[in-house]
Enzyme design. Structure first.
Site, PDB file in Angstrom:
ATOM      1  N   GLU A 297       2.574  -0.892   4.343  1.00 38.04           N
ATOM      2  CA  GLU A 297       2.339   0.474   3.865  1.00 38.04           C
ATOM      3  C   GLU A 297       3.678   1.158   3.618  1.00 38.04           C
ATOM      4  OE1 GLU A 297      -0.450   2.246   3.293  1.00 38.04           O
ATOM      5  OE2 GLU A 297      -2.056   1.260   4.425  1.00 38.04           O
TER       6      GLU A 297
ATOM      7  N   HIS B 270      -2.354  -3.023  -3.395  1.00 37.81           N
ATOM      8  CA  HIS B 270      -3.733  -2.790  -2.981  1.00 37.81           C
ATOM      9  C   HIS B 270      -4.615  -2.546  -4.206  1.00 37.81           C
ATOM     10  CE1 HIS B 270      -6.404  -0.604   0.226  1.00 37.81           C
ATOM     11  NE2 HIS B 270      -6.870  -1.795  -0.091  1.00 37.81           N
TER      12      HIS B 270
ATOM     13  N   HIS C 287       0.845  -1.184   0.000  1.00 35.36           N
ATOM     14  CA  HIS C 287       0.000   0.000   0.000  1.00 35.36           C
ATOM     15  C   HIS C 287       0.883   1.238   0.000  1.00 35.36           C
ATOM     16  CE1 HIS C 287      -3.469  -2.383   1.749  1.00 35.36           C
ATOM     17  NE2 HIS C 287      -2.461  -3.088   2.214  1.00 35.36           N
TER      18      HIS C 287
ATOM     19  N   ASP D 130      -3.455   2.416  -4.886  1.00 32.70           N
ATOM     20  CA  ASP D 130      -2.101   2.435  -4.335  1.00 32.70           C
ATOM     21  C   ASP D 130      -1.441   1.062  -4.428  1.00 32.70           C
ATOM     22  OD1 ASP D 130      -4.187   1.807  -2.309  1.00 32.70           O
ATOM     23  OD2 ASP D 130      -2.519   1.628  -0.910  1.00 32.70           O
TER      24      ASP D 130
END
Length: 195
Positions: free
Chosen positions: A121, A157, A39, A167
């Site tokens: 992330e 993602h 992400h 993303d």
């Protein structure tokens, strides 16, 4: 060797700064962790540094501190890891548990990716480039994860939630990551474009 048993304790990686999130749950019984979902996040969008990501994932974000944050009010989300722009690695949820990162998702016909994936992330803005330090950190973290869990694939993602999420976006260099992993984690397939 990173990823050896001494580097893990109950799903927590010794190479990360631990910031426990309350936003997690158990994985379904007998579920093998076989997918990594990448992400991107920045709060507010396009601004880096600060503690807003940590506060979001720990339910302590002051939603009055910036106009963008109002849309995040009451949101309860998390990822297993965050990689900051300079390569700092934070862990919010044990990899043995289910983080709340992918939402409504499907990969290769299998729904609810949170159940069987690890969410990472990258501090960044979808469509924008990421930093060399972030690729370097991924090139260390992913092999460690692959030695600890039966990971088979890595995707974005945007690929598990097409149309809903975008993303990490066009700024993420999938071929670069594949080259970095070719020697360190050859069994981990980088599959960003097929779902």
């Amino acid at each position: 060797m990173a990823g050896s048993p001494r580097h893990w304790r109950d799903g927590w990686y010794a190479g990360a700064r631990v910031v426990p999130s309350p936003n997690f749950g158990p994985r379904p019984p007998g579920t093998a962790v076989s997918l990594v979902v990448l992400h991107s996040i920045s709060l507010p969008p396009g601004e880096y540094g600060g503690d807003a990501i940590e506060r979001l994932f720990t339910n302590t974000l002051d939603c009055d501190a910036h106009p963008y944050y109002d849309r995040l009010r009451g949101l309860q989300v998390s990822a297993h890891f965050v990689i900051r722009r300079g390569g700092e690695l934070l862990q919010f949820v044990s990899c043995d548990d289910r983080a709340w990162h992918a939402g409504r998702s499907v990969w290769r016909g299998r729904e609810n990716c949170n159940d069987w994936s690890i969410g990472i992330e990258l501090e960044g803005l979808e469509g924008q480039p990421f930093e060399t330090a972030q690729y370097a950190r991924l090139a260390r973290l992913l092999p460690a994860l692959a030695r600890a869990y039966p990971l088979a694939e890595l995707t974005g993602h945007e690929h598990v939630a097409p149309g809903r999420k975008h993303d990490p976006g066009a700024g993420f260099d999938w071929p670069r990551l594949a080259r970095l992993l070719a020697v360190r984690a050859p069994a981990l397939r980088v599959a960003p474009a097929v779902g």
